[in-house]
Each structure stands twice: as structure tokens, then as C-alpha cells.
Design a protein around this motif. Structure first.
Motif, short mmCIF file in Angstrom:
data_model
loop_
_atom_site.label_atom_id
_atom_site.label_comp_id
_atom_site.label_asym_id
_atom_site.label_seq_id
_atom_site.Cartn_x
_atom_site.Cartn_y
_atom_site.Cartn_z
N ILE A 97 40.04 40.12 65.37
CA ILE A 97 40.71 40.99 66.48
C ILE A 97 41.69 40.42 67.62
O ILE A 97 42.82 40.61 67.71
N GLN A 98 41.18 39.25 67.88
CA GLN A 98 41.51 38.42 68.76
C GLN A 98 43.21 37.88 68.20
O GLN A 98 44.11 37.64 68.77
N HIS A 99 42.74 37.40 67.03
CA HIS A 99 44.09 36.89 66.23
C HIS A 99 45.19 37.86 65.94
O HIS A 99 46.26 37.52 66.25
N ILE A 100 44.88 39.27 65.64
CA ILE A 100 46.09 40.12 65.59
C ILE A 100 46.47 40.67 66.62
O ILE A 100 47.14 41.53 66.66
N LYS A 101 45.83 40.46 67.83
CA LYS A 101 46.40 40.87 69.46
C LYS A 101 47.73 40.04 69.74
O LYS A 101 48.43 40.57 70.49
N ALA A 102 47.89 39.09 69.07
CA ALA A 102 49.33 38.18 69.14
C ALA A 102 50.34 39.24 69.16
O ALA A 102 50.51 40.18 68.27
N GLU A 103 51.50 39.13 69.77
CA GLU A 103 52.65 39.94 69.79
C GLU A 103 53.22 40.11 68.66
O GLU A 103 53.88 41.25 68.39
N LYS A 104 53.29 38.95 67.86
CA LYS A 104 54.05 39.28 66.42
C LYS A 104 53.36 40.20 65.69
O LYS A 104 53.66 40.94 64.75
N PHE A 112 53.24 55.57 70.43
CA PHE A 112 53.52 56.52 71.11
C PHE A 112 54.75 56.23 72.06
O PHE A 112 55.61 56.95 72.48
N LYS A 113 54.37 55.05 72.98
CA LYS A 113 55.27 54.54 73.79
C LYS A 113 55.84 53.07 73.23
O LYS A 113 55.12 52.49 72.56
N LEU A 114 56.79 53.01 73.70
CA LEU A 114 57.34 51.28 73.16
C LEU A 114 56.46 50.13 73.44
O LEU A 114 56.46 49.10 72.81
N LEU A 115 55.79 50.39 74.64
CA LEU A 115 54.95 49.22 75.12
C LEU A 115 53.56 49.31 74.70
O LEU A 115 52.65 48.36 75.17
N ASN A 116 53.24 50.37 74.02
CA ASN A 116 51.72 50.69 73.59
C ASN A 116 51.60 50.87 72.30
O ASN A 116 50.77 51.95 71.79
N PRO A 117 51.85 50.16 71.37
CA PRO A 117 51.32 50.29 69.82
C PRO A 117 49.99 50.20 69.46
O PRO A 117 49.46 49.50 70.13
N ILE A 118 49.55 50.98 68.36
CA ILE A 118 48.17 51.02 67.97
C ILE A 118 48.35 50.45 66.54
O ILE A 118 48.91 51.34 65.70
N HIS A 119 47.58 49.30 66.11
CA HIS A 119 47.86 48.90 64.67
C HIS A 119 46.45 48.73 64.15
O HIS A 119 46.23 48.17 62.86
N TRP A 120 45.38 48.90 64.68
CA TRP A 120 43.80 48.43 64.44
C TRP A 120 42.87 49.06 64.88
O TRP A 120 42.74 49.14 66.24
N PHE A 121 42.04 50.04 64.30
CA PHE A 121 40.80 50.64 64.70
C PHE A 121 39.76 49.90 64.09
O PHE A 121 39.51 49.85 63.06
N GLN A 122 38.67 49.68 64.89
CA GLN A 122 37.47 49.02 64.54
C GLN A 122 36.53 49.36 65.23
O GLN A 122 36.22 49.38 66.39
N PHE A 123 35.31 50.04 64.71
CA PHE A 123 34.08 50.55 65.09
C PHE A 123 32.87 49.71 64.10
O PHE A 123 32.94 50.46 62.99
N ALA A 124 32.18 48.77 64.67
CA ALA A 124 31.41 48.13 63.59
C ALA A 124 31.88 47.55 62.75
O ALA A 124 33.09 46.94 62.71
#
Length: 453
Positions: A97-104, A112-124
Motif C-alpha cells: 500500500i505504501q508503494h502504490i501511494k507514490a504520485e506516479k 471525484f476531485k482532481l486532487l483526491n483520486p481513489i485507486h485501491w480499496f483494501q480490507f484485510a
């Protein structure tokens, strides 16, 4: 995720969702990986030593009534039943999760907003990859595949699935994305079909048909099972209020249902069985039953009230969440449908408002069936309600049900029989006065012994 699908469909935007499944996720964590992850998170040495002592040279034996196996060394998996195990698993997964938090990688997400993209949901161990384009989704899947090779985790491609929405001319349509993991094609969600993530169903139209079907089936099965048991009506109602309503709570919380649908389809099933258990005819109101014990009711309520309580708790959680994205979701969904739930501050307030409405109904609208409630509200001593509740609970089934019908005035008096068009005469056969409930109990001077004193 439901809001993402709705926005993509309504605003004609592309979205690709891939659900991932790991083989025996908690049981596949290598013990060497745990030590590496603890170092990655800068865990103090004394804590690492304690955890290492739990997993180094860990051995187990299987014991049955007939045999016992030799001790076997276990090199994978977190301990079952250990409260530390979920945390260790999450810490292992957090390296990815920390790896894919990189800007790229964050720019791949659906936003929904340009500054707040959602690309991964993780629960357990349940993961969902969400992107605006198919190529972006594939890129994140490639990174996940590399991480799984590093962590020695196995992806069950046959258990994964992918779902897509795209714009076609002037409208949004569902389509079948072509995505790969380890050179294997990920199964696609069939056009018009739904998929399930964390217990909720999702489809192109977000129709919630699966939840509606499961709710109806579940309630019918539970109520029918209770109905078949040789129990006193009060115990059946206790099972309904303590068990059945709690089983419906999950669907009521996660599914987007309307209050009208719940009232017409779910309440009707519950009320049918409640009437059967209490022998209340269709002409008899259940308003008296829904009141509290101290107001001569049974302290139960219909599923629709539970639904409003669940929605109230959900809306309050979204509004008060410390996560800004969750707050944004609350604001984005504060429309005409949810305003009615935002008006309540707690589940207790919902129940109080419901019972207040039924009290008002008995006092001002149901002049006949509310006559008993009106009388005891005005004239009964406060101690009577406590005595009544205890005494009523000890009555046998037939007398118990008789008291319920007495309170809501649905007993077959001559007055009621005339009102129901069963009898043409509403007069008492002894004194020829109108045979009301009060007349039978305490008004007939020709029949009751009290008038011969």
C-alpha cells in the motif's frame, strides 16, 4: 464504491474495477516476511524479539480421539485466534500500500476531485483496484503481481473478477475489460450481472435487487422457523426483536434501499407473523403493540424502524469521520433521500419518534381502537403499568393474546361485529344497551355480579 459506480454511469465516465483474491491469505504469510516487515515499520527490538519467539521454529501437532501426529514445523501463516495476527497481516500488506501511494501510481485512480483520486480499496485480504482506464488498472495489477512474487503470496486468478463502465456515443454502458495477472486472463463480470465486495452487491444500475431478494428470503425463513416452534407468543416476539432484526441490520446498512420499499415488502412479512402469534385480526391495529411496556405495549418495532436506525448510524459515521474523503462522500450523498436520516442524531431518537407517532395515532385518529390507551393515559396510576407488564408476561398463551386484543379493542363485541358488517345488531342481548368493550367488562347491569352488591 457504490458512489463511484453511480457517478461513472451518470456522468458518462470510464471506470474499471478488479477484485483480487489471495490463496489462503492469512495462512500464506511466510515467517521470514514477518521479520522483514517489522524492520520496515521500525518496530522496537524488544517487541520484535517477542514476536520472533512466537514464530521461530514453531511446531504443531494434530490430536484426535484416535491418534496424534508427530510435531511438524510450520513456516507459514499467522497464528489462528491470536489478536496480533490481523495486525501482522495488515503490516505485511501495508508494504505494498505504501508503494502504490507514490504520485506516479495515485494518478491512476478514479477521482471525484482532481486532487483526491481513489485507486485501491483494501480490507484485510479483500482488495479492489479502481482506475479510470483499463491500461492503468493493468499497470497496478502488474505491480501487485510483482509484490506477490516478492512476498511469496499466491493470487487465485480464477477467483478474481473485473468490471467495467465506459461511454458509448451518448450514454454509459457496461463492458468486459481484458486484464491479465501472471499471463492469465481475469474472469469478467457478465453484462447485467452483479459482483460482491465486502458483503455488498454492485452492478451497473446499482439496483440492489440481490439485497432485496436476500432480505425477503432471509426474513421469511427466520420468521417461518420461529413460527414453527411451540413457543409462547412473548418468546417468539423476543426472538424477533433480539435476533431477527439484528440479522437484517447488515443489508439495511450497506444497501441503498428506500423506506417505502422496506415498509411495503419487509414490514408486511413481519407484521403478518406478529398478527398470527398474537391472534390480532387484520382489522386490529398493531400501534398498541409497538408502544413500550410502561404504556401497555410490548416494546417491539417493525423492520422499517431498524432500517432508519441503521441509515442514521451510517450517515452519522460518514459525517463525523476523521477522514476527509469520507466527509466528502457524506456531503455528496446529502440529497433528498438521505435528508430524512440526517435529521436524527441517534438510533434512540428514531425509536422515540416512531413511538411518539403511534401514541398520537391512538389518541387522535384511532378513536375506537385507541380508546383503552386514551383511558389509561388519563386515569391510570403510574404503578399500574409496571404491575401490568409483569402480570401479563406470566399469563398463558390464550389469556395473553386475549389481553392484547382487549387493549386494541379487536375482540368480537356486538359493536365491533356490527362495525365489521358481520352482525346487523350492536346491542347487548341482556340489557339492549350498545355492547361496547367497556359495557361487557364493567357496564352491563343485568349480567355482571358487581351490580348485585
Amino acid at each position: 464504491m457504490a458512489d463511484i459506480i453511480n457517478k461513472a454511469r451518470i456522468r458518462q465516465r470510464s471506470v474499471v474495477i478488479t477484485l483480487l483474491d489471495l490463496k489462503n491469505a492469512f495462512g500464506e504469510i511466510h515467517h521470514n516476511l514477518i521479520q522483514s516487515v517489522l524492520d520496515y515499520h521500525h518496530i522496537p527490538d524488544y517487541i520484535k524479539f517477542v514476536i520472533k519467539s512466537l514464530y521461530t521454529d514453531f511446531q504443531t501437532s494434530i490430536i484426535t480421539s484416535e491418534f496424534r501426529t508427530p510435531f511438524m514445523t510450520v513456516g507459514r501463516g499467522v497464528l489462528q485466534g491470536d489478536c496480533l495476527s490481523p495486525l501482522l497481516f495488515n503490516m505485511c500488506f501495508n508494504t505494498f500500500i505504501q508503494h502504490i501511494k507514490a504520485e506516479k501510481y495515485r494518478q491512476f485512480g478514479f477521482s471525484f476531485k482532481l486532487l483526491n483520486p481513489i485507486h485501491w480499496f483494501q480490507f484485510a485480504d479483500d482488495a479492489a483496484v479502481i482506475t479510470g482506464q483499463e491500461s492503468e488498472n493493468q499497470h497496478l495489477l502488474n505491480r501487485f503481481s510483482i509484490w506477490c512474487q516478492w512476498s511469496d503470496m499466491i493470487i487465485r486468478v480464477d477467483k478474481c473478477s473485473t468490471f467495467g463502465i465506459k461511454k458509448a456515443i451518448t450514454k454509459s454502458v457496461q463492458y468486459l475489460p481484458k486484464l491479465l495477472i501472471s499471463n492469465q486472463l481475469i474472469p469478467k463480470i457478465t453484462i447485467g450481472e452483479s459482483f460482491q465486495y465486502l458483503g455488498r452487491y454492485f452492478d451497473f444500475h446499482m439496483s440492489n435487487d440481490n439485497h432485496k431478494t436476500e432480505l425477503t428470503t432471509l426474513l421469511n425463513e427466520l420468521m417461518s422457523d420461529i413460527d414453527s416452534k411451540p413457543l409462547h407468543p412473548k418468546n417468539k416476539l423476543l426472538l424477533y426483536s433480539r435476533y431477527v432484526l439484528s440479522k437484517l441490520a447488515w443489508h439495511f446498512t450497506v444497501a441503498t434501499l428506500s423506506k417505502t420499499w422496506v415498509t411495503e415488502n419487509i414490514d408486511s412479512i413481519a407484521n403478518k407473523y406478529i398478527r398470527r402469534w398474537l391472534e390480532v385480526p387484520i382489522s386490529g391495529t398493531l400501534s398498541t403493540v409497538f408502544l413500550t411496556n410502561n404504556k401497555f405495549g410490548l416494546s417491539i418495532y417493525p423492520p422499517s424502524v431498524k432500517f432508519i436506525q441503521c441509515q442514521t448510524v451510517l450517515r452519522k459515521a460518514l459525517k463525523s469521520s476523521p477522514n476527509e474523503s469520507t466527509n466528502d462522500l457524506w456531503r455528496a450523498t446529502s440529497n433528498h433521500t438521505n435528508i430524512q436520516y440526517d435529521a436524527y442524531s441517534s438510533a434512540k431518537e428514531v425509536l422515540k419518534d416512531f413511538r411518539s407517532g403511534h401514541e398520537n395515532k391512538l389518541l387522535n385518529q384511532l378513536t375506537s381502537q385507541g380508546s383503552f390507551f386514551c383511558s389509561v393515559t388519563k386515569f391510570a396510576l403510574p404503578q399500574l403499568s409496571k404491575v401490568w407488564s409483569v402480570a401479563q408476561s406470566k399469563l398463558p398463551k390464550n389469556i395473553y393474546n386475549f389481553t392484547i386484543r382487549y387493549i386494541n379493542n379487536s375482540l368480537p363485541t356486538r359493536k365491533n361485529l356490527n362495525r365489521w358488517a358481520i352482525s346487523s345488531n350492536s346491542d347487548c342481548s341482556f340489557c339492549l344497551s350498545p355492547e361496547t368493550l367497556l359495557h361487557i367488562v364493567a357496564g352491563c347491569q343485568f349480567y355482571l355480579d358487581r351490580f348485585t352488591w
